[in-house]
Design an enzyme around this catalytic site. Sequence first.
Site, PDB file in Angstrom:
ATOM      1  N   HIS A  72      -5.805   7.844   7.170  1.00  0.00           N
ATOM      2  CA  HIS A  72      -4.432   8.224   7.498  1.00  0.00           C
ATOM      3  C   HIS A  72      -4.002   9.402   6.642  1.00  0.00           C
ATOM      4  O   HIS A  72      -3.990   9.319   5.417  1.00  0.00           O
ATOM      5  CB  HIS A  72      -3.475   7.051   7.250  1.00  0.00           C
ATOM      6  N   TYR A 201       7.436   3.125   7.639  1.00  0.00           N
ATOM      7  CA  TYR A 201       8.293   2.394   6.697  1.00  0.00           C
ATOM      8  C   TYR A 201       9.737   2.572   7.171  1.00  0.00           C
ATOM      9  O   TYR A 201      10.203   3.702   7.277  1.00  0.00           O
ATOM     10  CB  TYR A 201       8.156   2.967   5.287  1.00  0.00           C
ATOM     11  N   PRO A 293       4.588  -5.261  -2.964  1.00  0.00           N
ATOM     12  CA  PRO A 293       3.595  -4.692  -2.041  1.00  0.00           C
ATOM     13  C   PRO A 293       3.969  -3.345  -1.414  1.00  0.00           C
ATOM     14  O   PRO A 293       3.121  -2.722  -0.778  1.00  0.00           O
ATOM     15  CB  PRO A 293       3.468  -5.762  -0.953  1.00  0.00           C
ATOM     16  N   LYS A 297      -0.241  -0.989  -3.786  1.00  0.00           N
ATOM     17  CA  LYS A 297      -0.991  -0.510  -4.949  1.00  0.00           C
ATOM     18  C   LYS A 297      -1.832  -1.579  -5.654  1.00  0.00           C
ATOM     19  O   LYS A 297      -2.636  -1.254  -6.534  1.00  0.00           O
ATOM     20  CB  LYS A 297      -0.011   0.088  -5.975  1.00  0.00           C
ATOM     21  N   TYR A 385       1.229   8.174  -3.515  1.00  0.00           N
ATOM     22  CA  TYR A 385       0.772   7.301  -2.426  1.00  0.00           C
ATOM     23  C   TYR A 385      -0.744   7.374  -2.258  1.00  0.00           C
ATOM     24  O   TYR A 385      -1.417   6.346  -2.111  1.00  0.00           O
ATOM     25  CB  TYR A 385       1.479   7.684  -1.127  1.00  0.00           C
TER      26      TYR A 385
HETATM   27  C1  PHB Z   1      -0.945  -3.422   4.780  1.00  0.00           C
HETATM   28  O1  PHB Z   1      -1.529  -2.835   5.712  1.00  0.00           O
HETATM   29  O2  PHB Z   1      -1.143  -4.619   4.562  1.00  0.00           O
HETATM   30  C2  PHB Z   1       0.031  -2.678   3.947  1.00  0.00           C
HETATM   31  C3  PHB Z   1       0.159  -1.314   4.112  1.00  0.00           C
HETATM   32  C4  PHB Z   1       1.083  -0.615   3.361  1.00  0.00           C
HETATM   33  C5  PHB Z   1       1.874  -1.285   2.442  1.00  0.00           C
HETATM   34  C6  PHB Z   1       1.727  -2.636   2.253  1.00  0.00           C
HETATM   35  C7  PHB Z   1       0.798  -3.349   3.011  1.00  0.00           C
HETATM   36  O3  PHB Z   1       2.786  -0.582   1.739  1.00  0.00           O
END
Ligand code: PHB
Length: 391
Positions: A72, A201, A293, A297, A385
Amino acid sequence: MRTQVAIIGAGPAGLFLSLLLDRLGIASVIVELHTRDYIENRVRAGLLEYHTVQLMQELGVGGRVALEGLEHGGIELRFNGRGRRIDFRDLAAGKCVTIYAQHEVIKDLAAARLATGKPILFEARNAQLHAIDAERPYVTFHHNGVDERLDCDFIAGCDGFHGISRASVPAGVLTVYERDYPFGWLGILAQAPPASQELIYVHHHRGFALLSMRSPEISRLYLQCAPDEDLSLWPDDRIWSELHKRFATDDGWKLTEGPITQKAVTGMRSFVVEPMQAGRLFLAGDAAHIVPPTGAKGLNLAVADVRVLAAALGHFYSSGSPALLAQYSATCLRRVWKVQRFSWWMTQLLHRFPDNNPFDQRRQLADLDYLTGSRAASQSLAENYVGLPFR
Ligand code: PHB
Ligand code: APR
């Protein structure tokens, strides 16, 4: 039994450490509480930093992630009913992240470890650490019906937040820094093609939501809920209805639905112990720190710790000098606190707080507007990130 490094726990921290040590010719034994099947199927997060994937390639365990992982090059931040993209490749020197489930990483690492012929002692009960302040620490546990004793030079406490390693440090040695959040995440896996090729997000007045994925056929979706949310109050149709509301855009974007195959609630906390060492016990990964989460990280930070630990142990065994081991905690904590800051920042930016203070809502929206409108601010998000560089 005798080895050089006793590793408690076969999570990402313990397994990566075992492969790094093996490459340096340092012997280790992994003592794991659960079965192989359990650790290889536990559903956790699934986002790998650029450096984590690179390390998997270097260690010869990158074959499957290269084929099946989804690279990504950006994410979308959605607020006020509109999405804005953060372009990692442009902002973070061509780097990207990879979506690949943590339990798939575990399968790859465990297979590589077992292929070396070195042990992972599964279902090892009642592990206890002894003489961590002495030159010859040891670990006792019950395995295959027998009481075992494992003598070693060092112990790596890689047994996660609820393990016994951190609890084995005498009182008064560790200082805890922590913060709880007044919300959790309800996470689902759904047999539905992800409605977006990149993660979304969402900041929404009803609460945060996140679209992620595991494959072109499987969506991973999260929505902010109470920290002690009762799952029985969330039948599938209520989950979809809430997700539709939070992901809604002005231009009629549609979330794809499909059968939900897994549901769980995760709590959120920030937690650090200092130092990450006591005598000959070195704590790594979730045993030493937890991040909320948002930003995914946890696994990546565990990997960063064991890189430092393996290098320090390598230096010790090749030169006899404990200098790098003495710096282990301070070296790790510099990165740990930066990642704590980032995870806290993403969390407070995107979630609805129970007091629902209108000032804070306006401030969050201004922050998102700035973040997506300023190259400097977007770049700061992007470099954190994809993973801060190792110096
Ligand atoms: C996930 O795909 O489980 C995931 C992705 C991004 C995040 C948290 C969890 O910020
Ligand atoms: N004895 C032996 N093993 C133990 C014990 C014990 N008393 N307690 C826990 N373990 C094992 C667990 O069964 C697990 O396999 O230690 C391992 C710890 O793994 P994780 O919890 O995954 O922790 P870590 O390796 O530090 O990885 C951190 O993984 O799970 C995520 O959110 C976490 O993403 C973060 C990352």
